[in-house]
Each structure stands twice: as structure tokens, then as C-alpha cells.
Design a protein around this motif. Structure first.
Motif, PDB file in Angstrom:
ATOM      1  N   GLU A   1       1.952   1.896  -3.461  1.00  0.00           N
ATOM      2  CA  GLU A   1       0.862   2.479  -4.245  1.00  0.00           C
ATOM      3  C   GLU A   1       0.699   3.962  -3.932  1.00  0.00           C
ATOM      4  OE1 GLU A   1      -2.515   0.162  -3.078  1.00  0.00           O
ATOM      5  OE2 GLU A   1      -1.881  -1.604  -4.219  1.00  0.00           O
ATOM      6  N   LEU A   2       0.724   4.286  -2.647  1.00  0.00           N
ATOM      7  CA  LEU A   2       0.537   5.684  -2.237  1.00  0.00           C
ATOM      8  C   LEU A   2       1.692   6.554  -2.711  1.00  0.00           C
ATOM      9  CD1 LEU A   2      -0.870   5.069   1.345  1.00  0.00           C
ATOM     10  CD2 LEU A   2      -2.135   5.926  -0.637  1.00  0.00           C
ATOM     11  N   ARG A   3       2.896   6.022  -2.677  1.00  0.00           N
ATOM     12  CA  ARG A   3       4.042   6.792  -3.174  1.00  0.00           C
ATOM     13  C   ARG A   3       3.919   7.048  -4.668  1.00  0.00           C
ATOM     14  NH1 ARG A   3       8.728   4.035   0.576  1.00  0.00           N
ATOM     15  NH2 ARG A   3       8.353   5.393   2.379  1.00  0.00           N
TER      16      ARG A   3
ATOM     17  N   CYS B   1       1.032  13.244  -8.211  1.00  0.00           N
ATOM     18  CA  CYS B   1       0.641  14.579  -7.725  1.00  0.00           C
ATOM     19  C   CYS B   1       1.788  15.563  -7.906  1.00  0.00           C
ATOM     20  CB  CYS B   1       0.241  14.523  -6.246  1.00  0.00           C
ATOM     21  SG  CYS B   1      -1.325  13.715  -5.915  1.00  0.00           S
TER      22      CYS B   1
ATOM     23  N   GLU C   1       1.090   7.472  -6.186  1.00  0.00           N
ATOM     24  CA  GLU C   1       0.111   8.567  -6.256  1.00  0.00           C
ATOM     25  C   GLU C   1       0.764   9.906  -5.935  1.00  0.00           C
ATOM     26  OE1 GLU C   1      -3.739   8.056  -4.393  1.00  0.00           O
ATOM     27  OE2 GLU C   1      -3.536   5.874  -4.563  1.00  0.00           O
ATOM     28  N   ILE C   2       1.633   9.929  -4.918  1.00  0.00           N
ATOM     29  CA  ILE C   2       2.338  11.170  -4.565  1.00  0.00           C
ATOM     30  C   ILE C   2       3.208  11.621  -5.728  1.00  0.00           C
ATOM     31  CG2 ILE C   2       4.222  12.091  -3.134  1.00  0.00           C
ATOM     32  CD1 ILE C   2       2.920  10.665  -0.757  1.00  0.00           C
TER      33      ILE C   2
ATOM     34  N   ARG D   1       0.841  -1.215   0.000  1.00  0.00           N
ATOM     35  CA  ARG D   1       0.000   0.000   0.000  1.00  0.00           C
ATOM     36  C   ARG D   1       0.867   1.253   0.000  1.00  0.00           C
ATOM     37  NH1 ARG D   1      -3.832   2.721  -2.058  1.00  0.00           N
ATOM     38  NH2 ARG D   1      -4.940   4.075  -0.631  1.00  0.00           N
ATOM     39  N   ILE D   2       1.951   1.236   0.764  1.00  0.00           N
ATOM     40  CA  ILE D   2       2.872   2.381   0.781  1.00  0.00           C
ATOM     41  C   ILE D   2       3.420   2.618  -0.622  1.00  0.00           C
ATOM     42  CG2 ILE D   2       5.150   3.141   1.587  1.00  0.00           C
ATOM     43  CD1 ILE D   2       4.371   1.848   4.324  1.00  0.00           C
TER      44      ILE D   2
END
Length: 96
Positions: free
Chosen positions: A23-25, A31, A27-28, A20-21
Motif C-alpha cells: 500500500e505504501l509503495r 507521489c 502511495e510513493i 502495508r508495504i
């Protein structure tokens, strides 16, 4: 029978968290790329405004407009937002 760490619930949780980390990275990173694109677009627009203002005998900048921009950023993001707004203004017009 003993369980090894690889088969334990804690190991499963850690693996899920790591995935999950990641995946979130991602996304960051997306962004950040969009922010950079938008900042570059903003700088181009700001420079064009400055060129137009000077070509018609106006001043290089409008303090009232800068205050408006800073207030918008501060209202939305607090003190750090005002600092971000100031950085963007400086990028667009240069230091005074």
C-alpha cells in the motif's frame, strides 16, 4: 499440538507488514508521478520566463532569484534540498 509457521502470529504480522508495504509503495508511486508532473510544469514555466526575459532584452537568468529559490529549498529540506533546487534550476535554464 504444534502450530505451523503459516498460522503463527509472526506469519500474520509478516503478511500484514507485506500488505502495508505494498500500500505504501503505491502511495510513493503516486507521489512520484505527481512530482514528475509538477517538475515538468515548473520547467515549462521557467522556460517561458527565460524566453520572455530574453525577448525584452533581459538576461537569461536572475542570480538573485536563483539564490532565493535555493534558500527556500535549503530552509525546507536542508543541504539535499539545496541540491534538489539546483537541479531544478539547471533543468529550467540549462548549465551555465
Amino acid at each position: 499440538m504444534s502450530t505451523t509457521l503459516e498460522n503463527s502470529p509472526a506469519a500474520d504480522d509478516a503478511a500484514q507488514a507485506a500488505a502495508r508495504i505494498g500500500e505504501l509503495r503505491t502511495e510513493i508511486d503516486a507521489c512520484d508521478a505527481e512530482i514528475i508532473r509538477l517538475v515538468r510544469q515548473r520547467l515549462s514555466i521557467s522556460r517561458e520566463i527565460g524566453t520572455l526575459r530574453r525577448s525584452t532584452g533581459g538576461t537569461r537568468l536572475s542570480l538573485a532569484r536563483e539564490q532565493q529559490v535555493l534558500a527556500t529549498f535549503q530552509d525546507a529540506l536542508g543541504a539535499d534540498g539545496a541540491a534538489l533546487g539546483m537541479m531544478l534550476l539547471r533543468q529550467g535554464r540549462g548549465r551555465l
